[in-house]
Design an enzyme around this catalytic site. Structure first.
Site, PDB file in Angstrom:
ATOM      1  N   GLY A 277       0.832  -1.197   0.000  1.00 17.99           N
ATOM      2  CA  GLY A 277       0.000   0.000   0.000  1.00 17.99           C
ATOM      3  C   GLY A 277       0.861   1.239   0.000  1.00 17.99           C
ATOM      4  N   ALA A 278       1.948   1.187   0.787  1.00 18.51           N
ATOM      5  CA  ALA A 278       2.871   2.316   0.873  1.00 18.51           C
ATOM      6  C   ALA A 278       4.148   1.831   1.549  1.00 18.51           C
ATOM      7  CB  ALA A 278       2.251   3.473   1.659  1.00 18.51           C
ATOM      8  N   MET A 279       5.194   2.664   1.487  1.00 22.99           N
ATOM      9  CA  MET A 279       6.485   2.343   2.094  1.00 22.99           C
ATOM     10  C   MET A 279       7.067   3.586   2.717  1.00 22.99           C
ATOM     11  SD  MET A 279       8.838   0.285   2.886  1.00 22.99           S
ATOM     12  CE  MET A 279      10.289   0.834   3.809  1.00 22.99           C
ATOM     13  N   GLU A 280       7.511   3.467   3.975  1.00 27.27           N
ATOM     14  CA  GLU A 280       7.850   4.605   4.822  1.00 27.27           C
ATOM     15  C   GLU A 280       9.246   5.170   4.633  1.00 27.27           C
ATOM     16  OE1 GLU A 280       8.628   0.844   7.434  1.00 27.27           O
ATOM     17  OE2 GLU A 280       7.180   1.473   5.913  1.00 27.27           O
ATOM     18  N   ASN A 281       9.866   5.023   3.472  1.00 33.61           N
ATOM     19  CA  ASN A 281      11.212   5.550   3.260  1.00 33.61           C
ATOM     20  C   ASN A 281      11.353   6.928   3.912  1.00 33.61           C
ATOM     21  OD1 ASN A 281      11.500   3.367   1.202  1.00 33.61           O
ATOM     22  ND2 ASN A 281      10.107   4.697   0.056  1.00 33.61           N
ATOM     23  N   HIS A 313      -0.287   6.321   8.928  1.00 34.86           N
ATOM     24  CA  HIS A 313       0.529   5.141   9.236  1.00 34.86           C
ATOM     25  C   HIS A 313       1.975   5.355   8.822  1.00 34.86           C
ATOM     26  CE1 HIS A 313       1.006   0.646   9.625  1.00 34.86           C
ATOM     27  NE2 HIS A 313       2.021   0.895   8.805  1.00 34.86           N
ATOM     28  N   GLU A 314       2.172   5.803   7.583  1.00 35.51           N
ATOM     29  CA  GLU A 314       3.546   5.949   7.078  1.00 35.51           C
ATOM     30  C   GLU A 314       4.297   7.075   7.776  1.00 35.51           C
ATOM     31  OE1 GLU A 314       4.555   3.536   5.296  1.00 35.51           O
ATOM     32  OE2 GLU A 314       2.520   2.753   5.090  1.00 35.51           O
ATOM     33  N   HIS A 317       5.703   6.010  11.027  1.00 35.18           N
ATOM     34  CA  HIS A 317       6.951   5.256  10.849  1.00 35.18           C
ATOM     35  C   HIS A 317       8.187   6.165  10.845  1.00 35.18           C
ATOM     36  CE1 HIS A 317       5.923   1.116  10.337  1.00 35.18           C
ATOM     37  NE2 HIS A 317       5.148   1.291   9.287  1.00 35.18           N
ATOM     38  N   GLU A 336       5.419  -2.130  12.852  1.00 35.95           N
ATOM     39  CA  GLU A 336       4.099  -2.155  12.235  1.00 35.95           C
ATOM     40  C   GLU A 336       2.950  -2.133  13.235  1.00 35.95           C
ATOM     41  OE1 GLU A 336       3.921  -1.410   9.360  1.00 35.95           O
ATOM     42  OE2 GLU A 336       5.837  -1.969   8.477  1.00 35.95           O
TER      43      GLU A 336
END
Length: 841
Positions: A277-281, A313-314, A317, A336
């Site tokens: 869904g997404a990535m918290e880079n 959410h991201e 993180h 998570e």
């Protein structure tokens, strides 16, 4: 208690030796978007921890063309450069030893391929409104071990270092990375060099960059941090909502944690092809387009809510996961589980009118109970193992059960002690790595309570208990109803339950199920009918009873009594559980019989008054929950055979086909689902054409789901062929196949299609990304006979897929559980429907 009762090996066997560690990377990459390759170089500053004559790091699908090691400016001879393809390791065998405490620089030149697997450094295709000619961008997905597909590196969470990134790109394109651009230099040959600022100390999986045509909108937080939404051409205005949420969420977290966001900017990029869904880079969060973009004219309230949740959410993180990172992937829940809880905490502060914590009960609490009720589940904290094994723990246990456990802790120690403990934890371990005990220590200091002793019973063992409401005794709950093993029978948990109006676990605060004697259930059902309980508790009763019945702990026909008592239920949350209960009963009802007729009448009777109240049109006094509830009950009403609803859905769909802006966005899922469920070949062709011409990924997903709703086998087979064609992005194949599999008429069709196309499916989706497990589970979990379980078991015996073995195990357990449920429940449910209780006037 033996915290890992089945034994485990040290995680070091799955890690690099640790004799040298990186401190700083100077990385240069040049992607070629025409031939889909890249070349690069990297200089890595290292510190020697133990005397060694070997430098070992990670590389996967990388061709190393040159290597050197320097110590104090002098070359260290290299005897050999070796790559272990299976272990994904690169070894530099030196002619001299490096001594403990020394510093050195490892320099490597390399090349690679921009793959099509949405992992590592990969390519993504898109078109713009003015042209149907496909265009390409290059982007990254490095969690968990994708960085090694882009450059040789020490690809482990604890190997934190600073990064200097330089990208060489065509002058007409743009590029972004974690940090802002420091300088751009025109090279005079159609290329430009873009040099980015030095990153904070961080893990390799958080590094990111994207190269392509990029448009953006931006704003600033009250502290001056630049926040941007990045899109492919023509879509930037759809980022307005996410930009607002991103700015407000960043400010909320800075205030809540009392720790400023440590980077000068935060980008949020919508990527056309994206596995998760997404990535918290850190500083460059990447998203699926459907998880970031909102079109005010075409997006539903559900989409806006999902975008807010995912953005929150991201951004959570950026502290939990980025600033403080788990020590190894077996501690994934520290990232998570916390981000799952924090997303609701933030969204509740930003949008209090959404009453989002109610929805947590269905979206995460109930999901955790369902997943963790399987015998094939795992503990939140799992024994350390290889990354390949750990990858399969990106699931409902790590996310939803993790978030539910955090909710229990918050309730147990109170909001102030909880917040203080989190602040202590983040400050103490900033830019470092942790294990669960570090978190317990901080929360215990803040609260004075034995958090670790209590919560170890929830994180270090699998499952959860079912509690006897009379005696308070508990034992592990298995949704299959299988006998407990000796070890399972000995499991115990620590928790507290409160009661209200005769219902235990008031507010659904504990992650347990509660069972009552049959007479007590009947009394509770009468109170449900009288609306004597809050929506959260009505939800809890429905969810508990349906799963207890499936497990053989309660009579199946009690579900029907509870459904009947819920006539006119006004709560969206409760209707999520009622819909699940109706779905549970459906396979128990013999088709084409009087029992089926009575069940359809019962379902319409339960729905009638709430459908009448909400009707098709938005009302000025609609709440957010009303807006979400309307399409849910309309779709159910139509699918259970209300002719007027079907006729109205068809009318609105016809108008939509002529004027695509005419159908109110919140109704589209319901309308498409109803017309597909009752439609034929012409409707199927229309929905397929609409999918092909739709520009927004949100709208495409609606059409794709509807294409799985048809009742004719031939049409479902056409859907399968379409899903597996190039017309559907690989990221959407799991949901497309899953939509067919969820249809009782399509579950076997989807399974046979997956088996027939397994070779290409496995190449496309694994090993390396989480989509394969998702696809396998989406397809298999809807099968429902013992024979099908045997078929699946034999298929994977002949076609092993270690990267999806947990998904297969869960699916097999669900298939056998469904077969048992049908055997157990068909007779009493049919008798109820044919008896006096099943009659609807």
């Amino acid at each position: 208690m033996d915290i890992f009762p089945y034994g485990f090996s040290s995680p070091e066997r799955f890690r690099l030796p640790g004799t040298v560690v990186p401190t700083h990377y100077r990385l240069t990459l040049e992607p070629n978007l025409k031939n889909l390759t890249f070349i690069g170089s990297v200089e890595i500053d290292i510190i020697v921890r133990e005397k060694t004559d070997t430098v070992m790091l990670h590389a996967k699908e990388i061709g190393v063309t040159a290597a050197s090691v320097k110590r104090g400016g002098n070359e260290v001879p290299i005897r050999a450069v070796q790559q272990d393809i299976k272990k994904m390791e690169l070894s530099l065998d030196l002619g001299e030893c490096l001594n403990a405490g020394e510093e050195a620089v490892v320099s490597l030149q390399f090349s690679g391929v921009l793959n099509d697997q949405m992992d590592g450094f990969y390519r993504s295709k898109y078109t713009v409104a003015s042209s149907n000619i496909p265009r390409t961008l290059a982007t990254t997905q490095f969690e968990e071990i994708g960085a090694r597909r882009a450059f040789p590196c020490f690809d482990e969470p604890t190997a934190k270092a600073e990064f200097d990134v330089t990208l060489l790109v065509p002058c007409e394109l743009d590029a972004v990375s974690n940090m802002p651009v420091l300088e751009t230099t025109d090279l005079g040959d159609g290329r430009k060099r873009m040099r980015f600022g030095t990153s904070p100390k961080m893990s390799t999986y958080l590094l990111a960059f994207t190269v392509g045509e990029i448009e953006s909108i931006e704003g600033r937080t009250s502290r001056g941090t630049i926040v941007r939404v990045l899109t492919t051409p023509g879509k930037k205005e759809q980022g307005r909502f996410a930009l607002d949420v991103g700015i407000r969420a960043l400010e909320f977290y800075e205030d809540y944690f009392c720790i400023p966001y440590p980077l000068p900017k935060l980008d949020m990029a919508a990527i056309p092809d994206f596995a998760a869904g997404a990535m918290e880079n850190w500083g460059l969060i990447t998203y699926r387009e459907s998880a970031l973009l909102v079109d005010p004219a075409h997006s539903s309230a559900a989409t806006k809510q999902r975008v807010a949740i995912v953005v929150a959410h991201e951004i959570a993180h950026q502290w939990f996961g980025n600033l403080v990172t788990m020590d190894w992937w077996n501690q994934l829940w520290l990232n998570e589980g916390f981000a799952t809880w924090m997303e609701y905490h933030a969204v509740d502060a930003l949008f209090p009118e959404w009453n989002i914590w109610e929805q947590f009960l269905d979206t995460d609490h109930a999901l955790a109970l369902e997943a963790d009720g399987l015998q094939s589940t795992h503990a939140i904290e799992v024994p350390p193992g290889s990354v390949e094994a750990m990858r399969q723990n990106f699931d409902a246990v790590s996310y939803s059960k993790g978030g539910s456990v955090i909710r229990m802790i918050h309730g147990m120690i109170g909001p102030e002690a909880f917040r203080k403990g989190l602040q202590t934890y983040l400050v103490r371990h900033a830019y470092g790595n942790t294990v669960t005990e570090d978190l317990w220590a901080a929360l215990e200091e803040a609260s004075g309570k034995p958090v670790g002793k209590i919560m170890d019973t929830w994180t270090k063992q699998p499952g959860y208990p079912v509690v006897n409401a009379d005696t308070g005794e508990h034992q592990r709950f298995l949704v299959s109803g299988a006998p407990l093993t000796e070890a399972e029978a000995k499991q115990q948990w620590r928790f507290e339950l409160s009661a209200k109006n005769g219902k235990s676990n008031a507010g659904q605060t504990a992650l347990v199920r509660v069972n009552y004697a049959p007479e007590q259930w009947k009394e509770l059902i009468e109170r449900v009918h009288a609306r004597a309980f809050a929506p959260i508790d009505r939800f809890g009763l429905v969810d508990d009873l349906r799963m207890l019945a499936r497990a053989g702990h309660a009579p199946p026909d009690l579900i029907l009594s509870l459904l009947r008592a819920s006539r006119g239920e006004p709560s969206y949350l409760v209707w999520k559980a009622l819909r699940a209960a109706l779905k549970d009963i459906l396979p128990l009802v013999p088709r084409g019989t009087e029992a089926e007729r009575n069940f359809n009448l019962l379902a319409r009777d339960i729905l009638r008054s709430v459908v009448t109240r909400l009707d098709w049109e938005r009302m000025p006094n609609d709440t957010h929950a009303d807006t979400l509830l309307r399409p849910l009950v309309l779709e159910l009403y139509g699918k259970f055979g209300d002719e007027r609803t079907v006729t109205e859905a068809r009318r609105r769909f016809g108008e939509h086909c002529v004027n695509k802006g005419s159908l109110e966005p919140n109704l589209r899922v319901a309308v498409y689902g109803i017309v597909a469920h009752s439609g034929g070949k012409e409707t199927h062709a229309t929905l397929t054409d609409l999918y092909r011409t739709a520009e927004r990924s949100e709208e495409k997903q609606r059409y794709l789901t509807a294409l799985g709703e048809f009742q004719e086998q031939a049409l479902l087979e056409e859907t399968i062929s379409f899903v597996l064609s190039n017309a559907v992005r690989a990221q959407d194949v799991p949901s497309g196949l899953g939509a067919v599999a969820e249809n009782p008429h399509g579950s076997r069709i989807a399974w046979e299609a997956m088996a027939a196309n397994w070779k290409e499916i496995r190449r496309q989706f694994g090993p390396g990304i989480m989509l394969l497990s998702r696809l396998v589970e989406n397809v298999l979990k809807h099968l429902g006979t013992f024979k099908e379980a045997e078929e699946v078991e034999e298929f994977f015996r002949q076609n092993p897929a270690p990267e999806a073995n947990q998904a297969v195990a869960r699916a097999l357990e669900r298939i056998r559980g469904q077969a048992t449920w049908v055997e157990r429940g068909r007779e009493p449910v049919t008798a109820w429907l044919l008896g006096s209780e099943g009659r609807v006037d």
